[in-house]
Design an enzyme around this catalytic site. Sequence first.
Site, PDB file in Angstrom:
ATOM      1  N   LYS A  25       0.853  -1.196   0.000  1.00  0.00           N
ATOM      2  CA  LYS A  25       0.000   0.000   0.000  1.00  0.00           C
ATOM      3  C   LYS A  25       0.887   1.245   0.000  1.00  0.00           C
ATOM      4  CE  LYS A  25      -3.958   2.035   2.523  1.00  0.00           C
ATOM      5  NZ  LYS A  25      -4.856   1.926   3.698  1.00  0.00           N
ATOM      6  N   SER A  73      -9.900   2.406   2.756  1.00  0.00           N
ATOM      7  CA  SER A  73      -8.944   3.028   1.872  1.00  0.00           C
ATOM      8  C   SER A  73      -7.999   2.082   1.143  1.00  0.00           C
ATOM      9  CB  SER A  73      -8.093   4.018   2.684  1.00  0.00           C
ATOM     10  OG  SER A  73      -7.295   3.337   3.630  1.00  0.00           O
ATOM     11  N   SER A  87     -10.329   0.283   7.060  1.00  0.00           N
ATOM     12  CA  SER A  87      -9.684   0.378   5.740  1.00  0.00           C
ATOM     13  C   SER A  87      -9.060  -0.908   5.229  1.00  0.00           C
ATOM     14  CB  SER A  87      -8.613   1.475   5.750  1.00  0.00           C
ATOM     15  OG  SER A  87      -9.216   2.739   5.619  1.00  0.00           O
TER      16      SER A  87
END
Lengths: 95, 495, 500
Positions: free
Chosen positions: B80, B161, B185
């Site tokens: 990420k 997210s 997330s």
Amino acid sequence: MSIDLQTVKKIASLSRISVTDAEAEAMVPELNNILGWVEQLGEVDVTGIEPMTAVIPNHQRLREDAVTDGDVRDKVLANAPQAEHGFFAVPKVIE
Amino acid sequence: MSNNLTDLTVAEIRDGFRGGDFSAREVAEAFNANVAGAKALNAFIVETPEKALEAADAADKAKAAGEALGALAGVPIGMKDLFCTEGVQTTAASHMLEGFTPTYESTVSGKLWAAGAGMLGKLNLDQFAMGSSNETSYYGNVISPWRRGGGDNAALAPGGSSGGSSSAIAARLCPAATGTDTGGSIRQPAAFTGISGIKPTYGRCSRWGIVAFASSLDQAGPMARTVRDNAILLETMSGFDPRDSTSLDLAVPQWEANLTSDLKGKKVGIPKEYRPDGLNAEIAALWDRGIEWLKDAGAEVVEVSLPHTKYALPTYYIIAPAEASSNLARYDGVRYGQRDLPDGAGLQDMYAATRALGFGPEVKRRIMIGTYVLSAGFYDAYYTQAQKVRALIARDFEQAFEKCDLLLTPTAPSASFALGEKQADPLAMYLNDVFTVPASLAGLPAMAVPGGLDSQGLPLGLQIIGKALDEQTVLNAGLAIEERAGFNARPDKWW
Amino acid sequence: MTESTYRIQGATGEWEVVIGLEVHAQVTSQAKLFSGAATAFGAEPNTQVSLVDAAMPGMLPVPNRECIRQAVRTGMAIDAQINKWSRFDRKNYFYADLPQGYQISQLYHPIVGEGQIEITLDEKNPDSSTKTIGIERIHVEQDAGKLMHDQHPTRSYVDLNRSGVALMEIVSKPDMRSPAEAGAYLSKLRTILRYVGSCDGNMDQGSMRADVNVSVRRPGEEFGTRTETKNVNSVRFVMAVVEHEASRQVDVLEAGGKVVQETRLYDPDRNETRSMRSKEDAHDYRYFPDPDLLPLELDDAFLEECRQSLPELPDAKRQRYEQALGLSAYNAATLTADADTARWFEALLAEGARIQKKSEGEVAKASANWLLSELYGALNRLGKSLEDSPVGPEEGAELLALVADGTISGTIAKQVFEIMLETGDRAPKIVEEKGLKQTSDTGAIEAAVAKVLADNGDKVEQYKAGKDALFGFFVGQTMKAMQGKANPQVVNELIKKALA
């Protein structure tokens, strides 16, 4: 507690985010909507409750006093938009 | 075992590589090819095929030389783009950090590389991890590989997210990826894309080197297609870090070795407040199936109450923006990142211009809310009150765990929705996190596992919440569900 | 405690000044408060900066034990309440010298609570009045970096070497009522910090600086509106700020105006304060607990170690010097005013007692007198400080021992000391080599006395006629004849005998 255009501009200024008048106006109902919603917390009885400080019980560790870092000026300045003579450069500040 | 290397799980890659079924390079090349062929998903901000190959070659060489292999030798993963990676641009999906190349490696990513994992690339996300649909990235929306049935080609949200992570795993661009979870997330995007993901206990994974959103809530965790893969990755990602004051100084358990789907003697709590009026019927039905599955695995089911559940989301939307407004103050155009210096601008003008340019609308909105709730005259009414309610929410969990060992709930109130569908109404978007936020506020381990498809053919997930530090029970219950749900649906390739 | 009588004579009557000081003292430590970068003064720009100090994304603070320990020890030294549970808060504002966009400080729960410091307006005068100044709190916080404005025509340069260095902010109560009190308070605080070792007190290097809060009022009335003059870096300047700011405020009030609560800056060249309007941007610091840090909990063992490690403090030391060592109030005050001086004196004392096999009390007076007159005089002449004195406590003690056991006279000792300063040789060697030992050989002295009296028959007549003062003349002449090496006591006795 409903906020108005002036307040939005003041918050934007405190946040150091420049906003146009139109942007600020659009934010008034948006922020009021969110703030109005979070204000339901006011109805919770919190008598005798201490605000949370550490989510998982843990205690603050302390470092030994030793120089273990620094002397990495190249790394510190590597991503600077403007670096001169080993300094970060910013528009002239008048104090 | 599938013939296609990119269909393999982390465990299968690890074991197959060790057993000589294939080389690490073959694996890396296969995933690199999938990544290169999936631009339409926009899951990656930066692709790093050379990094994946480099790690693979190192693994092949080590194996040939008979050297000890790291726990993740031969396994390529996605990272990420909230984790700072040395020498590789790290943006948090913002314009603000476009071009920012860290001179340091985050603790968690560093542990993964040290264990032999290779990096396929930096995964897209909601800007500064603020969002639930991956529509706030400066680098464009991530598209879910899933589509609704019946020829509906609407682009769907991969969740947020960690939407780049979820989309990439579901589309077989990587076998696993890192995520971070502040209010859901990891779990909500996992649920939206039919994969698993676990947020460990707050403090298990070091936050050092992860771009901060809300410090008291942020936790890294793995995302993968199986519970076992999550256990494998989490073991590597966890561990004490003296550079993070909130890191837990505890040994990392052997979660993978202790995995079992036998839940005899375990009590599963079903919190009644998670079944509000108007709960999506298909989600309610899946939840009921989940209860049956856990009973089948030997667990006893009890109803519990978490009375302050309805206040979790508003509490979160005070605390997280407050912390974010301060954490994001460092983005000022002085030491890194973008700078906007209009003609004749002074220092403070430069800040305002830079931050107006560098932050997207959702980030600005949250900074503004955070600034407001901390400002003079409002601090106690908002922030102090929220921290008190947060303490009550944590107490609710403690009291519930006197009656049970774990909780089972839905992960999200709906299946994935179309991109653009909720963008106009920030509040409607925030409600996506209604089931995930409470565990975040209490710092508890929580996991999403896929349970089935809804009538539109979209995945739905179940959430397991455990006691602090009891990731093992969470993983075990996840495994029990995984085995019984038999979820093997995958999106048809259209990209 | 005595009430100050300091008043400002305005056109409309008398005004009283009210002063409170917020002193920022740099904590003595190797590394910074939350990072492992060095704290040394004067390094090349941005070389003592870690990624934490530069607030790179994802960097986190971990507190330095020594900085916490020094704050606690300082609190104990001013008899303050030590808070076993404290917490760091973020003070949010934007400035180029503040990389994080917030300063980690302590607002709601400081590590040290209320304490006090006793000041003496004239330390050297035993009858001078004393006053107790209340301390509100001490908290620990990060220093900011430094901006340079004179290196480039349109740019300011940022050096983060100081960014993150630990400071103690020591906040007094508004208990001072005159420039002299403010000066005495700052001096005393500096003395205590240097004794404790928690701050080096180097005001010219910025290790200690004061924000001076000043207001005026009619005697006995409510507090007036105060101004805060920032970063004043000497005792003299603090006194000047108080004096100037008080009279400025009186002028404003007497002209019918109002004092504006604001931040001001002192200009030592012009000796005036001026408003820092550029920084008057509506402050709203949005303090909240730093979520990157946990509450600081101090255990009993930690506190006990802090307490055990405290040295004897200036007030106690001064009292001991007067009472146990029998020094004058003046000498005791002078010797204890600075930790280094006291340390030097005590080394001299210990060595003297050891060589002479006497108690410290027995050698104290001579040691104090020699240090304060002979040594200080010499150092003044040489432009040196005690720290780089060419003669150390051991060498001094040797010299004093030679006087004490009668080997040399006080007069000769002065000569020997001069030679020590010049050559670096030690006293016994000089005395030996130059043959400076004094003699008590009565035969030689008697002969010298006889000659002096014979040569000065007229003066002997006058002495006998009642002019007693001439006795000193005979002594001097005899000593001169003996080249200073005669034992003065023996000389005295023999002259008395000869004149009897």
